[in-house]
Design a protein around this motif. Structure first.
Motif, mmCIF file in Angstrom:
data_model
loop_
_atom_site.group_PDB
_atom_site.id
_atom_site.type_symbol
_atom_site.label_atom_id
_atom_site.label_comp_id
_atom_site.label_asym_id
_atom_site.label_seq_id
_atom_site.Cartn_x
_atom_site.Cartn_y
_atom_site.Cartn_z
ATOM 1 N N THR A 1 0.831 -1.219 0.000
ATOM 2 C CA THR A 1 0.000 0.000 0.000
ATOM 3 C C THR A 1 0.859 1.260 0.000
ATOM 4 O O THR A 1 0.490 2.265 -0.597
ATOM 5 N N ASP A 2 2.050 1.197 0.627
ATOM 6 C CA ASP A 2 2.904 2.384 0.657
ATOM 7 C C ASP A 2 3.950 2.404 -0.456
ATOM 8 O O ASP A 2 4.916 3.158 -0.388
ATOM 9 N N GLY A 3 3.771 1.572 -1.479
ATOM 10 C CA GLY A 3 4.652 1.662 -2.641
ATOM 11 C C GLY A 3 5.389 0.369 -2.949
ATOM 12 O O GLY A 3 5.203 -0.650 -2.280
ATOM 13 N N LEU A 4 6.246 0.439 -3.999
ATOM 14 C CA LEU A 4 7.003 -0.730 -4.433
ATOM 15 C C LEU A 4 8.119 -1.046 -3.436
ATOM 16 O O LEU A 4 8.725 -0.139 -2.855
ATOM 17 N N LYS A 5 8.399 -2.335 -3.258
ATOM 18 C CA LYS A 5 9.473 -2.792 -2.369
ATOM 19 C C LYS A 5 10.369 -3.769 -3.115
ATOM 20 O O LYS A 5 9.871 -4.608 -3.885
ATOM 21 N N LEU A 6 11.666 -3.709 -2.820
ATOM 22 C CA LEU A 6 12.595 -4.704 -3.360
ATOM 23 C C LEU A 6 12.239 -6.068 -2.767
ATOM 24 O O LEU A 6 12.021 -6.189 -1.567
ATOM 25 N N ASP A 7 12.199 -7.097 -3.606
ATOM 26 C CA ASP A 7 11.870 -8.442 -3.134
ATOM 27 C C ASP A 7 13.165 -9.238 -2.893
ATOM 28 O O ASP A 7 14.270 -8.760 -3.184
ATOM 29 N N VAL A 8 13.008 -10.440 -2.407
ATOM 30 C CA VAL A 8 14.133 -11.286 -1.999
ATOM 31 C C VAL A 8 15.164 -11.476 -3.112
ATOM 32 O O VAL A 8 16.376 -11.568 -2.840
ATOM 33 N N GLY A 9 14.713 -11.511 -4.374
ATOM 34 C CA GLY A 9 15.625 -11.764 -5.490
ATOM 35 C C GLY A 9 16.743 -10.736 -5.576
ATOM 36 O O GLY A 9 17.889 -11.067 -5.910
ATOM 37 N N ALA A 10 16.422 -9.477 -5.264
ATOM 38 C CA ALA A 10 17.428 -8.414 -5.343
ATOM 39 C C ALA A 10 18.529 -8.640 -4.304
ATOM 40 O O ALA A 10 19.724 -8.527 -4.608
ATOM 41 N N TYR A 11 18.134 -9.003 -3.096
ATOM 42 C CA TYR A 11 19.123 -9.239 -2.034
ATOM 43 C C TYR A 11 19.890 -10.552 -2.284
ATOM 44 O O TYR A 11 21.071 -10.666 -1.947
ATOM 45 N N MET A 12 19.199 -11.515 -2.881
ATOM 46 C CA MET A 12 19.868 -12.755 -3.289
ATOM 47 C C MET A 12 21.003 -12.433 -4.267
ATOM 48 O O MET A 12 22.123 -12.940 -4.135
ATOM 49 N N LYS A 13 20.717 -11.558 -5.250
ATOM 50 C CA LYS A 13 21.730 -11.177 -6.244
ATOM 51 C C LYS A 13 22.916 -10.483 -5.580
ATOM 52 O O LYS A 13 24.065 -10.694 -5.976
ATOM 53 N N ALA A 14 22.648 -9.651 -4.579
ATOM 54 C CA ALA A 14 23.727 -8.948 -3.874
ATOM 55 C C ALA A 14 24.665 -9.954 -3.211
ATOM 56 O O ALA A 14 25.891 -9.855 -3.337
ATOM 57 N N LEU A 15 24.099 -10.946 -2.527
ATOM 58 C CA LEU A 15 24.929 -11.949 -1.849
ATOM 59 C C LEU A 15 25.622 -12.858 -2.863
ATOM 60 O O LEU A 15 26.776 -13.249 -2.666
ATOM 61 N N GLU A 16 24.911 -13.210 -3.948
ATOM 62 C CA GLU A 16 25.522 -14.043 -4.991
ATOM 63 C C GLU A 16 26.779 -13.368 -5.536
ATOM 64 O O GLU A 16 27.827 -13.994 -5.690
ATOM 65 N N TYR A 17 26.660 -12.076 -5.828
ATOM 66 C CA TYR A 17 27.779 -11.329 -6.412
ATOM 67 C C TYR A 17 28.939 -11.214 -5.423
ATOM 68 O O TYR A 17 30.090 -11.462 -5.771
ATOM 69 N N ALA A 18 28.601 -10.863 -4.178
ATOM 70 C CA ALA A 18 29.654 -10.636 -3.183
ATOM 71 C C ALA A 18 30.417 -11.915 -2.880
ATOM 72 O O ALA A 18 31.621 -11.880 -2.624
ATOM 73 N N CYS A 19 29.734 -13.060 -2.890
ATOM 74 C CA CYS A 19 30.374 -14.327 -2.507
ATOM 75 C C CYS A 19 30.730 -15.181 -3.716
ATOM 76 O O CYS A 19 31.266 -16.279 -3.551
ATOM 77 N N ASP A 20 30.393 -14.706 -4.921
ATOM 78 C CA ASP A 20 30.638 -15.480 -6.137
ATOM 79 C C ASP A 20 30.014 -16.885 -6.019
ATOM 80 O O ASP A 20 30.676 -17.884 -6.289
ATOM 81 N N VAL A 21 28.770 -16.934 -5.584
ATOM 82 C CA VAL A 21 28.026 -18.203 -5.518
ATOM 83 C C VAL A 21 26.723 -18.068 -6.295
ATOM 84 O O VAL A 21 26.317 -16.959 -6.640
ATOM 85 N N GLN A 22 26.113 -19.212 -6.558
ATOM 86 C CA GLN A 22 24.792 -19.214 -7.198
ATOM 87 C C GLN A 22 23.815 -19.731 -6.152
ATOM 88 O O GLN A 22 24.017 -20.809 -5.595
ATOM 89 N N ALA A 23 22.762 -18.961 -5.889
ATOM 90 C CA ALA A 23 21.768 -19.387 -4.906
ATOM 91 C C ALA A 23 20.943 -20.545 -5.446
ATOM 92 O O ALA A 23 20.738 -20.677 -6.648
ATOM 93 N N GLU A 24 20.514 -21.414 -4.531
ATOM 94 C CA GLU A 24 19.536 -22.442 -4.899
ATOM 95 C C GLU A 24 18.167 -21.861 -4.559
ATOM 96 O O GLU A 24 17.893 -21.557 -3.411
ATOM 97 N N VAL A 25 17.324 -21.724 -5.581
ATOM 98 C CA VAL A 25 16.039 -21.065 -5.361
ATOM 99 C C VAL A 25 14.951 -22.099 -5.075
ATOM 100 O O VAL A 25 14.765 -23.049 -5.830
ATOM 101 N N VAL A 26 14.274 -21.916 -3.937
ATOM 102 C CA VAL A 26 13.130 -22.743 -3.585
ATOM 103 C C VAL A 26 11.897 -21.876 -3.841
ATOM 104 O O VAL A 26 11.942 -20.674 -3.610
ATOM 105 N N GLY A 27 10.811 -22.459 -4.299
ATOM 106 C CA GLY A 27 9.621 -21.666 -4.611
ATOM 107 C C GLY A 27 9.409 -21.630 -6.109
ATOM 108 O O GLY A 27 10.287 -22.029 -6.882
ATOM 109 N N LYS A 28 8.230 -21.179 -6.533
ATOM 110 C CA LYS A 28 7.965 -21.057 -7.970
ATOM 111 C C LYS A 28 8.950 -20.085 -8.581
ATOM 112 O O LYS A 28 9.257 -19.085 -7.947
#
Lengths: 229, 229
Positions: B123-150
């Motif tokens: 209701t108060d606007g758009l929010k960054l979702d989990v994927g954005a923070y996943m990408k930040a950690l992937e880049y910093a650690c040079d890993v690929q996340a395993e995604v659970v969920g659709k």
């Protein structure tokens, strides 16, 4: 450093520092005994300011409080781009959402990043660097950031232009195999890696960057330069 | 929904909700008049718990406070992986650095992400979702996340296993062209897109996902299913 200055060779200090203005960066180095002044420093924030002015961009800043003065003369009303630096404590959930909303709301989102570092070490441990947050915004908005700072070609070109020399006439001395050596070489410069600071022995087997020479310290690098003159 | 239940067909609700336990998710839907119970819900957190148990992983959780009870039975001492969900207000600079430090300190960093969403609207606007923070950690650690969920294949396979049916015997009904329709089809299921909720008219020209059918609402989808029996 004093030998280079005495010789009359032109000199620039190229840093990716984005947590402080050049003024404060220079003060710190002067305190350590270096003969250095603000107009000898090439840093990401002033490079970004040049781009902003050239392209008529008005930035929303997501940067460290101490860096804000570098953007004093830039029009920031009604932003049409986002500039991200190592904002440290300013990387809050609210600030990231704000930067994201501005970007996604732009007809053509422009994201300028003052570096692409993954992380760095402070006394209290490792910290995520600007590159990680850049990737988060890139993914969320489906844009590619324009990176200012080493190893961007444009950054080295700025330093060369400020000195008024060609890449062939210049030599880069640095401890970072990718950001210093690789970046300078991609710009047509020669580059020497110093085995101090960030240097790690595995750098000598780097898959795609090969320095023109290795030295054990800055004094050795100066020796090499004088031998070639 | 009542017609499907009355017919004796098996039914699962597949959600990417990671800001609440299944209990609270179900209560919300019951409040809207839906006949639904917790054991009919497939959600990322329980799917992640299964993976954690199977592989002897002890997670550090970077998730929403309201999701923590889903991990009640999981050993979280001395973590050897990081699980990231839509942590919302828990996405602080300190929490992100903590998750990052744990990951980069692991001999083989394991990052499990409860989704790859880019952003969502509140209701108060758009929010960054989990994927954005996943990408930040992937880049910093040079890993690929395993995604659970659709749209992860494994997620749909879990739902099928829970019902005890093959992909060929199942049909997915959803409003999200990539996460619902694309994900189910990659798993060998047929999939119908409903022209409600997240549906946008440009979905009908999607570059690589083509639903087996379109319907204007859930009732129409049920009609189609009954016609095929």
């Amino acid at each position: 450093l004093n030998r280079i200055k005495a010789s009359g060779l032109k000199l620039r200090f190229c840093t990716n520092e984005t947590q402080a203005t050049r003024e404060n960066f220079v003060k710190k180095l002067q305190g350590l005994g270096f003969d250095i002044s603000v107009d000898e420093v090439t840093a990401p924030a002033p490079a970004a300011c040049r781009i902003l002015k050239e392209r008529g961009l008005r930035p929303h800043l997501l940067v460290h409080d101490d860096l804000v003065p570098e953007f004093a003369e830039i029009d920031k009303a009604n932003p049409n781009c986002v500039v991200i630096g190592d904002a440290a404590e300013n990387f809050t959930y609210a600030n990231l959402n704000e930067a994201f909303r501005l970007l996604i709301g732009m007809e053509k989102p422009v994201l300028i990043s003052l570096g692409r570092g993954r992380y760095y070490k402070e006394t209290d441990g490792l910290k995520l660097d600007v590159g990680a947050y850049m990737k988060a915004l890139e993914y969320a908005c489906d844009v590619q950031a324009e990176v200012v700072g080493k190893p961007a070609k444009m950054f080295f070109e700025s330093a060369l232009a400020e000195m008024g020399v060609t890449p062939q006439e210049a030599i880069m001395i640095g401890d970072d195999i990718v950001n210093d050596v690789g970046g300078a070489q991609q710009c047509g410069m020669r580059a020497v890696q110093v085995r101090t600071g960030k240097f790690r022995s595995c750098d000598e087997n780097h898959p795609y960057v090969k320095p023109d020479a290795y030295v054990n310290n800055l004094a050795e690098a100066v020796d090499i330069i004088f031998q070639q003159l």
